[in-house]
Design a protein around this motif. Structure first.
Motif, PDB file in Angstrom:
ATOM      1  N   ARG A 139      -3.041  -5.364   3.756  1.00 44.67           N
ATOM      2  CA  ARG A 139      -1.878  -6.101   4.284  1.00 44.67           C
ATOM      3  C   ARG A 139      -1.258  -6.974   3.197  1.00 44.67           C
ATOM      4  N   LYS A 140      -2.055  -7.411   2.284  1.00 43.78           N
ATOM      5  CA  LYS A 140      -1.558  -8.266   1.209  1.00 43.78           C
ATOM      6  C   LYS A 140      -0.844  -7.438   0.139  1.00 43.78           C
ATOM      7  N   ARG A 141      -1.396  -6.275  -0.149  1.00 46.12           N
ATOM      8  CA  ARG A 141      -0.870  -5.480  -1.256  1.00 46.12           C
ATOM      9  C   ARG A 141       0.172  -4.456  -0.828  1.00 46.12           C
ATOM     10  N   LEU A 186       2.217  -0.102   4.127  1.00 45.42           N
ATOM     11  CA  LEU A 186       3.590   0.398   4.030  1.00 45.42           C
ATOM     12  C   LEU A 186       3.652   1.634   3.145  1.00 45.42           C
ATOM     13  N   LYS A 228       7.284 -13.153  -1.820  1.00 49.58           N
ATOM     14  CA  LYS A 228       6.358 -12.018  -1.856  1.00 49.58           C
ATOM     15  C   LYS A 228       6.534 -11.260  -3.153  1.00 49.58           C
ATOM     16  N   PHE A 278       4.671  -7.958  -5.624  1.00 48.10           N
ATOM     17  CA  PHE A 278       3.697  -6.866  -5.692  1.00 48.10           C
ATOM     18  C   PHE A 278       3.323  -6.628  -7.138  1.00 48.10           C
ATOM     19  N   LEU A 285       2.550  -7.145   6.609  1.00 49.17           N
ATOM     20  CA  LEU A 285       2.416  -7.593   5.227  1.00 49.17           C
ATOM     21  C   LEU A 285       2.222  -9.103   5.225  1.00 49.17           C
ATOM     22  N   PRO A 324       2.676 -12.706   3.446  1.00 43.89           N
ATOM     23  CA  PRO A 324       3.498 -13.321   2.397  1.00 43.89           C
ATOM     24  C   PRO A 324       2.633 -14.063   1.376  1.00 43.89           C
ATOM     25  N   ASP A 325       3.177 -14.234   0.174  1.00 48.21           N
ATOM     26  CA  ASP A 325       2.441 -15.002  -0.850  1.00 48.21           C
ATOM     27  C   ASP A 325       2.676 -16.492  -0.693  1.00 48.21           C
TER      28      ASP A 325
END
Lengths: 264, 312
Positions: free
Chosen positions: A254-256, A260, B12, B14, B60, B62-63
């Motif tokens: 879910r973080k990386r 998705l 966010k 990646f 997802l 968030p940061d």
């Protein structure tokens, strides 16, 4: 928490697995063809080698166990791979479910299919090679089967970890992982024939103890004093550890953004 | 009533590899979506729309920054929040060997429906999205339009309070897209359902959204109603008036609907807020003042192209 709703969510995954298995001709192949081939080839090999009935039984117990575990873990391993292949992973993970629902539902079908394979292979080995799988009695059979299904669950969950980490590439792991473990646990041979260093590894595989326990009903000696204790203690420990690892992997996914990526 | 979505300084990024630096996808995003509205997030590919929706839908993490969706934290209250929201992604994907009905039943169960309630809901959605004749067709055998209809039917399986639609009309034929837009409007009007949708299509946003936010390179560059945004960002339909004998002394200063205009030797370039409404009276007025009839070319607002021109 409403128990009926929770059970219904588990049933959702079980029903889906059943439908997929019903519509997939290869699922029938997995359940009938490979176990059948396995019993025939291993059984005929023992005849060619002119093994005594005791040794034949030893080897056939290995063949039955391997196929039962292999099939039982597949439903668990595939439950996420289905979604990865169909790119629908995000729909599941944004529904109000927990991992337990998914594992429970897919695991239930795995147990059902594993049990059917056990019965089919048991009947074949009795019919063709005079081996009586029921000799240990119902209680011992239940204990042995439960142990095998726990091992299948551990393997299945570890494959799920790989799926959430590597996606499609983990496909191969669904089969390979179980073969590796089964190689080490003395499936077709006593653990004592493994090379010295590897023998130590076998002690950390719960299936080693379950096989030992089941085989002792056929006259083979118990090598450890409490095989069921070791087998179940290790199984529960590994099951909890693999579940924890799966939770961590999902958190990381879910973080990386892996969920998705696997849905694209 | 508090807003349905409040995001503050949302960040966010990646990482492409272990040793590579992270790529910022959302940068200090602030967003407020009122209850009961249809809110559009517009922006070109790679702007961060899907990342934003994914954070809001708990897919997802968030940061940084804070997010509240329906008063819940998408990270800490994820399971409770998921019960109250739903999502349709731009391309519909479901398990290939399950039929339309089986897919709806599967998701219905995941949202806690069973027995008669599940059957009734599935029947209602099959009827609503005209999927009854296709109920026993497996997903892999559906056309793109039917797949998208199934995806939308699935989004309503749990009677969500907040619906996320990620480019919902992509891949649909014009008739189905129109039908779907009407359905989105009806849902919002009849049930008060809050809808957040992302789109490339300015017309679609204009037709559906009360308010929009424009996302570019992970930042919200503008928020407001469509006419406000068009006026502020000079977004609109482009019109060229070409004259064979040179451009007459036209002046569009203070002309209603003209967002900007430039004049060349033989051509005038206008940006209108809505060409289909503004152009006819404008041409009538020009022909009343000047006898030469210009050649007229119209290009509907293209969000990416216009945005690129206006921001580079």
């Amino acid at each position: 928490m409403n128990l009926l709703i929770e059970l219904n969510k588990i049933w959702a995954f079980a029903a889906r697995s059943l439908i997929v298995n019903r519509r997939n001709v290869f699922a029938v192949f997995e359940m009938l063809f490979w176990p059948g081939v396995s019993i025939f080839s291993v059984g005929l090999l023992t005849r060619f080698l002119k093994l005594d009935q005791e040794t034949v039984t030893f080897v056939l117990i290995g063949a039955v166990s391997m196929n039962t575990i292999q099939i039982a873990q597949l439903d668990l391993s595939y439950c996420l791979l289905y979604d990865v292949w169909s790119k629908s992973l995000r729909h599941e993970f944004m529904a109000p479910i927990r991992l337990g629902h998914l594992l429970g539902g897919a695991g239930l079908v795995g147990v059902l299919r594993g049990f059917l394979v056990f019965v089919i292979m048991g009947l074949l080995s009795t019919w063709l090679f005079d081996m009586d799988l029921t000799r240990p009695g119902l209680a011992a059979l239940t204990v042995f089967l439960t142990g095998m299904f726990l091992n299948a669950a551990i393997i299945g969950i570890l494959v799920l970890v790989l799926v959430l980490r590597f996606g499609h590439r983990a496909e191969v792991a669904a089969w390979a992982f179980s073969y590796l473990l089964l190689l080490l646990c003395g499936l077709y041979y006593p653990v004592s024939v493994l090379p010295p260093g590897i023998q130590e590894l076998a002690k950390f595989i719960p299936l080693t103890y379950f096989l030992e326990y089941f085989r002792h009903f056929y006259g083979f000696p118990l090598l450890s004093p409490h095989p069921l204790f070791y087998g179940y203690a290790q199984s529960v420990l590994y099951l909890l550890a693999s579940y924890g690892l799966l939770l961590l992997t999902l958190h990381s996914a879910r973080k990386r953004g892996i969920l998705l990526k696997l849905s694209e | 009533m508090p807003p349905a979505i409040v995001a503050q300084r949302l960040v966010k990024s990646f990482r492409a590899g272990f040793f590579k630096p992270g790529k910022e996808v959302l940068r200090q995003v602030d967003l407020r979506v009122p209850h009961g509205t249809i809110f559009g997030v517009l922006g070109p590919n790679g702007a961060g729309k899907t990342t934003l929706i994914s954070i809001l839908t708990t897919l997802l993490k968030p940061d940084g920054g804070t997010v509240s969706v329906l008063g819940l934290n998408p990270v800490k209250d994820a399971v409770r929040l998921r019960q109250r929201i739903n999502l349709a992604a731009s391309s519909a994907h479901f398990l290939w060997c399950l039929t339309v009905e089986e897919n709806l039943r599967f998701y219905g169960r995941l949202y806690g429906l069973s027995g008669r309630r599940l059957t009734a809901k599935v029947e209602e959605l099959l009827a609503l999205f005209e999927l009854v004749p296709h109920r026993r067709v497996t997903f892999e055998n559906l056309s793109t339009g039917l797949k998208q209809r199934l995806a939308l039917a699935k989004t309503l399986i749990n009677d969500p309070e907040l619906l996320f639609l990620d480019e919902p009309t992509t891949g649909l034929d014009p008739e189905m897209a129109r039908h779907l837009r009407e359905e989105i409007l009806r849902l919002n009007r009849d049930t008060g359902l809050t809808i957040l949708l992302t789109t490339h299509n300015l017309r679609e946003a204009e037709m559906l959204c009360r308010e929009v936010a424009f996302l570019k390179d992970g930042r919200i560059v503008a928020t407001g109603t469509i006419p406000d945004l068009q006026a502020r960002l000079r977004l609109g339909d482009r019109v060229w008036l070409s004259y064979k004998n040179g451009v007459p002394p036209l002046n569009f200063q203070d002309t209603p609907g003209v967002l900007s205009w430039t004049r060349g030797d033989s051509e005038v370039h206008l940006v209108l807020d809505r060409a289909e409404i503004r152009l006819a009276p404008l041409l009538t007025e020009i022909s009343r003042l000047f006898p030469e009839v210009p050649e007229v070319r119209v290009k509907e607002a293209d969000l990416e192209e216009l945005y690129h021109e206006l921001t580079h």
